[in-house]
Every structure is written in structure tokens, then in C-alpha cells.
Design an enzyme around this catalytic site. Structure first.
Site, PDB file in Angstrom:
ATOM      1  N   GLU A  88      19.870  79.671  76.606  1.00 19.80           N
ATOM      2  CA  GLU A  88      19.861  80.921  75.839  1.00 19.80           C
ATOM      3  C   GLU A  88      18.454  81.213  75.309  1.00 19.80           C
ATOM      4  O   GLU A  88      17.962  82.338  75.376  1.00 19.80           O
ATOM      5  CB  GLU A  88      20.829  80.827  74.639  1.00 19.80           C
ATOM      6  CG  GLU A  88      22.273  80.536  75.014  1.00 19.80           C
ATOM      7  CD  GLU A  88      22.594  79.054  75.052  1.00 19.80           C
ATOM      8  OE1 GLU A  88      21.781  78.275  75.610  1.00 19.80           O
ATOM      9  OE2 GLU A  88      23.656  78.660  74.554  1.00 19.80           O
ATOM     10  N   ALA A 118      30.775  56.437 103.831  1.00 21.47           N
ATOM     11  CA  ALA A 118      30.847  57.091 105.144  1.00 21.47           C
ATOM     12  C   ALA A 118      31.632  56.171 106.059  1.00 21.47           C
ATOM     13  O   ALA A 118      31.349  54.972 106.135  1.00 21.47           O
ATOM     14  CB  ALA A 118      29.441  57.293 105.682  1.00 21.47           C
ATOM     15  N   ARG A 127      22.305  61.912  95.448  1.00 20.71           N
ATOM     16  CA  ARG A 127      21.463  60.929  94.748  1.00 20.71           C
ATOM     17  C   ARG A 127      20.553  61.618  93.733  1.00 20.71           C
ATOM     18  O   ARG A 127      20.179  61.045  92.729  1.00 20.71           O
ATOM     19  CB  ARG A 127      20.626  60.131  95.752  1.00 20.71           C
ATOM     20  CG  ARG A 127      21.460  59.146  96.529  1.00 20.71           C
ATOM     21  CD  ARG A 127      20.594  58.334  97.465  1.00 20.71           C
ATOM     22  NE  ARG A 127      21.360  57.333  98.176  1.00 20.71           N
ATOM     23  CZ  ARG A 127      20.829  56.469  99.017  1.00 20.71           C
ATOM     24  NH1 ARG A 127      19.526  56.472  99.248  1.00 20.71           N
ATOM     25  NH2 ARG A 127      21.584  55.577  99.630  1.00 20.71           N
ATOM     26  N   GLY A 178      29.590  47.907  98.193  1.00 22.22           N
ATOM     27  CA  GLY A 178      30.585  47.878  99.246  1.00 22.22           C
ATOM     28  C   GLY A 178      32.025  47.850  98.749  1.00 22.22           C
ATOM     29  O   GLY A 178      32.325  48.143  97.588  1.00 22.22           O
ATOM     30  N   LEU A 197      33.140  45.871  95.424  1.00 21.33           N
ATOM     31  CA  LEU A 197      32.762  46.548  94.175  1.00 21.33           C
ATOM     32  C   LEU A 197      33.587  47.825  94.005  1.00 21.33           C
ATOM     33  O   LEU A 197      34.074  48.123  92.907  1.00 21.33           O
ATOM     34  CB  LEU A 197      31.254  46.858  94.189  1.00 21.33           C
ATOM     35  CG  LEU A 197      30.702  47.574  92.967  1.00 21.33           C
ATOM     36  CD1 LEU A 197      30.915  46.761  91.706  1.00 21.33           C
ATOM     37  CD2 LEU A 197      29.207  47.865  93.148  1.00 21.33           C
TER      38      LEU A 197
HETATM   39  C1  AOF Z   1      23.449  75.159  74.789  1.00 21.66           C
HETATM   40  N1  AOF Z   1      22.636  75.553  75.794  1.00 21.66           N
HETATM   41  O1  AOF Z   1      21.320  75.128  77.530  1.00 21.66           O
HETATM   42  C2  AOF Z   1      22.392  73.332  76.495  1.00 21.66           C
HETATM   43  C3  AOF Z   1      23.284  72.930  75.469  1.00 21.66           C
HETATM   44  O2  AOF Z   1      19.215  67.380  72.391  1.00 21.66           O
HETATM   45  P1  AOF Z   1      19.366  68.846  72.532  1.00 21.66           P
HETATM   46  O3  AOF Z   1      18.826  69.624  71.393  1.00 21.66           O
HETATM   47  O4  AOF Z   1      18.842  69.381  73.838  1.00 21.66           O
HETATM   48  O5  AOF Z   1      20.945  69.163  72.489  1.00 21.66           O
HETATM   49  C4  AOF Z   1      21.770  68.698  73.501  1.00 21.66           C
HETATM   50  C5  AOF Z   1      23.171  69.191  73.282  1.00 21.66           C
HETATM   51  O6  AOF Z   1      23.175  70.603  73.254  1.00 21.66           O
HETATM   52  C6  AOF Z   1      24.120  68.803  74.409  1.00 21.66           C
HETATM   53  O7  AOF Z   1      24.768  67.600  74.151  1.00 21.66           O
HETATM   54  C7  AOF Z   1      25.096  69.972  74.421  1.00 21.66           C
HETATM   55  O8  AOF Z   1      26.053  69.814  73.406  1.00 21.66           O
HETATM   56  C8  AOF Z   1      24.206  71.124  74.073  1.00 21.66           C
HETATM   57  N2  AOF Z   1      23.603  71.655  75.306  1.00 21.66           N
HETATM   58  N3  AOF Z   1      23.789  73.867  74.663  1.00 21.66           N
HETATM   59  O9  AOF Z   1      23.889  75.976  73.998  1.00 21.66           O
HETATM   60  C9  AOF Z   1      22.088  74.707  76.641  1.00 21.66           C
HETATM   61  N4  AOF Z   1      21.831  72.432  77.327  1.00 21.66           N
HETATM   62 ZN    ZN Z   2      21.686  75.313  72.586  1.00 19.21          ZN
END
Ligand code: AOF
Ligand code: ZN
Length: 412
Positions: free
Chosen positions: A57, A159, A189, A336, A339
Site C-alpha cells: 500500500e 519426480a 526452489r 528421499g 524422509l
Molecule cells: C500489509 N501490506 O504489503 C504486507 C503486510 O515487519 P513488517 O513491518 O514488514 O510487518 C510484517 C507484517 O505485516 C506481516 O507479518 C503481515 O502481517 C503484514 N504484511 N501487510 O498491509 C503488505 N507485507
Molecule cells: Zn502494511
């Protein structure tokens, strides 16, 4: 407004596409995308680009060149309302005088969990939730699992041939699937924070377990090796200085293995083999091996053993809990079979990616993806849900979620 043909769902789809651009870079944060719309026109876009960086945002609103007063904002995750690495998104939404916020799904981070939406509403911003909720939950399945369970989200990947083998009887397995499927694995990955394999796979294939996708990043490598049998000259050890590598082992199991495989000169008539893990003449004792591995950059974790079975097996639940604490939100489990079975039995696997190649290799002794002790009746089979099938060249990828909790398989 919608006469122009764009619905909230359309804008949310755009937000989801943007969110995906953060794949591989935001873990353990969620992937979030944001679209700002005014007078039926997208006036700003943004996504969470990197862990620790601004949220979607804020990126969108700060970059916006136009007046955002009265605009609508679409975001796949509830805006946060807490001070973390960055200030709350709810504040900039108010500051920029957004009129309405469309939210895909709620954030399960206890610091947010509905409070972001409540804050916005209390401050006069309209909020509509649940736009493409299912897709939004799925995009961040890793984040939600990790946040809610405090355990890494694990995807078992393998696979196999059409007759269910992951290698020939000889052990040769290069390659089961074609290039397209293998490229897709590289993108997995990149997506998963960690990659896990058993020592048998390391001994058999001497893999690198890195990410060879262009612009990708390497996952943390986690090797389950109770007896610390890893060859000192394996590619994993050789590259541990530049790719984070954790070897989970157990001191008692390793000591017992050392004793059992001591050189014949110590008076056992030559029956016991040399420890295969040594570089001859270089690494002799267990402390020396531990020292050598550490010097190479390997991080060694001592993990308790799980009771039962013949060969010593690590307590994978304990390991997963520790990985969770270490900040690893997701792992790609690349076998494998032993695990895989331990992880499945413990209910530690959430997703399966099965790549199937249209070829047959036969052989009762050729290995299959999940070994251990199986279930006895088909009605008890571990069922996948939300199954997706996609063609990749001549191969097929079948993926789905595992709904069952532990234990999935019989106890040993
Ligand atoms: C949002 N918009 O793009 C994201 C959110 O350590 P911080 O400040 O980056 O906060 C991480 C937390 O914020 C994450 O655990 C989740 O709850 C929220 N992520 N929230 O509004 C975003 N990446
Ligand atoms: Zn946020």
C-alpha cells in the site's frame, strides 16, 4: 462505474499479479499487491518487494503522481495497523484520503487480525472484504500456515516414472522428467525459503540443491543426517560457504556409527567398513569432522532421535519447530522416500508436487517416492484436495493440498 467493465474482482486480480512479483524476496512476510483506482482508472500500483521494505500500500501510495483523495484501494491482504519494520499501512491510507478499501482476505498475524479493517472503518473509510478470498488465501498459503501453526509450510516434491519409480534399480535418476518440468522445479526452489533432503539423496546424487533460475535466490539447504555421514567432498559441503546450509544430526547416533565403522586395524577382522564420509587421510575422528564441516560454513544442529525403526531417525517435528523459530517459513522437501515418509507420518507436509514422466523403468527394488511403513487399507489413504494437473512438456505435474493432520501414516 462498472459499465466500463472492470469489477472489484478484476482489480483484485491485478493486485494478485503484482503481489506475485515479490515471490522469493519477502519471506517470511506475505506477498501483497495493491492497486489504487480513481474515476475507473488505475492511478497507482505497488507491491511488497523485499522483506523489511515498505508494504504494498505504501509503495503504491508514495509513488502515486495524482491526487488520491476519494480513490479506491485494492489489496489482497488486510492492511496492517502495527508498527513493524515499517509504519502501519492504515495510516497512509487515511493520510492519502482513500475513500474505500477492497480487501482480499484477513491477516492472521495477531498484531493485525481484523484490527486493520476495524481501524479503517472507525476512521470513516469504507471497507469491503472477501474479494477473491480463496485465491488470496492460496497465494499466501505459506504465510497463513506459518503464522497460524508456527511451523514451516512443507511441500513434498518428487519426480517419478509412470510406474511409480524415482530412480532405476541401479540408483540412476538423471533425469526422470524433461527440461520443462525441471525448470518449474527451479522456480519452486526460488519460491520456498528452505530445501530439505535426506543424507541418502546426498550420497546417491551429490546434488547442489540450489536455485538455477535466472534472477532467483538459493533456498537454505537443510540436510537430515542423523549419523553425520555427509561426504566432506560433497557439493553441499563445498558450497556451504556461500549457500546457507544446515545439517541436522544426532551426536549419539554419529558416535555409534563411528564406532561401528572404525577401520579394520582396530581389531574387528576387517568386517566393518570404513566410514564413507571421510576424505581419506584428512578427517579422522568425529570431532575433526564436526570441525571441518563448521570451517566449511556448515551450520550443525543437534536434533533428538525419534524412537522406533532400525536406522536412527531424527525427530523431524523437533527439527521443523526449530526451523520455524529460525524464521524458515517454508520448505521444499526433495526426498528421499524415508524422509518423505517420516514427514508425512508426522503430518508435517501441506502440499505435494508430483511430476510424472511417461516412461517405465520396472524393478521391484527401484525406489518409490514415499517409503517407510504404508497404510493397510485404501480407505485410509492420504487424500489430496484442491488438486491441479498441468502438462509440462511430455510430463505432468499433479499438485494438491494435504488436509490430514498427524499422524498420516501408521506408527513404526
Ligand atoms: C500489509 N501490506 O504489503 C504486507 C503486510 O515487519 P513488517 O513491518 O514488514 O510487518 C510484517 C507484517 O505485516 C506481516 O507479518 C503481515 O502481517 C503484514 N504484511 N501487510 O498491509 C503488505 N507485507
Ligand atoms: Zn502494511
Amino acid at each position: 462505474m462498472e459499465a466500463l467493465g472492470k469489477t472489484p474482482q478484476d482489480y483484485m486480480r491485478m493486485a494478485l499479479r503484482l503481489a506475485r512479483q515479490g515471490e522469493g524476496w519477502v519471506s517470511p512476510n506475505p506477498m501483497v499487491g495493491c492497486v489504487v483506482v480513481k474515476d475507473n482508472r488505475v492511478i497507482a500500483e505497488g507491491f511488497h518487494e523485499k522483506y523489511g521494505g515498505f508494504h504494498a500500500e505504501r509503495n503504491a501510495l508514495l509513488r502515486c503522481q495524482e491526487d488520491t483523495k476519494g480513490a479506491e484501494l485494492y489489496v489482497n491482504l488486510e492492511p496492517c495497523c502495527h508498527y513493524g519494520k515499517t509504519p502501519p499501512c492504515t495510516e497512509i491510507i487515511l493520510e492519502k484520503k482513500i475513500k474505500k478499501v477492497y480487501v482480499g482476505c484477513l491477516d492472521s498475524n495477531p498484531k493485525v487480525a481484523g484490527k486493520g479493517i476495524q481501524f479503517l472503518r472507525e476512521h470513516g473509510v469504507q471497507v469491503e472484504t472477501g474479494i477473491l478470498e480463496e485465491e488470496c488465501r492460496k497465494l499466501n498459503e505459506v504465510f497463513f500456515h506459518y503464522m497460524e501453526q508456527k511451523l514451516p509450510f512443507a511441500a513434498m516434491k518428487y519426480a517419478m516414472t509412470l510406474d511409480g519409480k524415482i530412480a532405476c534399480e541401479t540408483g540412476d535418476s538423471r533425469w526422470v522428467t524433461g527440461e520443462e518440468a525441471r525448470n518449474y522445479v527451479q522456480s519452486l526452489r526460488n519460491r520456498y525459503r528452505g530445501i530439505m533432503a535426506g543424507i541418502g539423496t546426498v550420497q546417491a546424487d551429490n546434488p547442489l540443491l540450489n536455485c538455477r533460475m535466472e534472477g532467483g535466490r538459493d533456498p537454505v539447504r537443510i540436510i537430515c543426517d542423523a549419523r553425520l555421514r555427509i561426504p566432506c567432498d560433497s557439493q553441499i559441503v563445498e558450497t556451504a560457504g556461500r549457500i546457507e546450509t544446515i545439517i541436522a544430526w544426532n551426536r549419539q547416533a554419529a558416535e555409534a556409527f563411528r564406532r561401528a565403522s572404525a577401520p579394520a586395524a582396530q581389531g574387528d577382522g576387517g568386517r566393518r567398513p570404513f566410514a564413507p564420509a571421510d576424505i581419506p587421510g584428512q578427517v579422522k575422528s568425529l570431532p575433526e569432522k564436526v570441525g571441518y564441516l563448521k570451517e566449511k560454513g556448515v551450520v550443525l544442529w543437534e536434533i533428538p532421535l525419534k524412537a522406533g525403526g532400525e536406522a536412527p531417525k531424527l525427530d523431524v517435528r523437533h527439527l521443523m519447530e526449530r526451523l520455524g523459530v529460525h524464521g524458515i517459513d517454508s520448505i521444499l522437501l526433495e526426498g528421499g522416500g524415508t524422509l518423505n515418509a517420516s514427514m508425512l507420518r508426522e503430518g508435517l507436509i501441506q502440499r505435494v508436487y508430483a511430476f510424472v514422466a511417461p516412461k517405465l523403468v520396472a524393478g521391484a527394488n527401484a525406489k518409490s517416492p514415499v517409503e517407510g511403513v504404508g497404510i493397510s487399507q485404501m480407505k485410509d489413504a492420504v487424500e489430496l484436495r484442491d488438486v491441479e494437473v498441468s502438462a509440462m512438456g511430455r510430463d505432468v505435474c499433479i499438485s494438491g493440498r494435504i488436509g490430514k493432520e498427524a499422524p498420516c501414516l501408521p506408527e513404526l
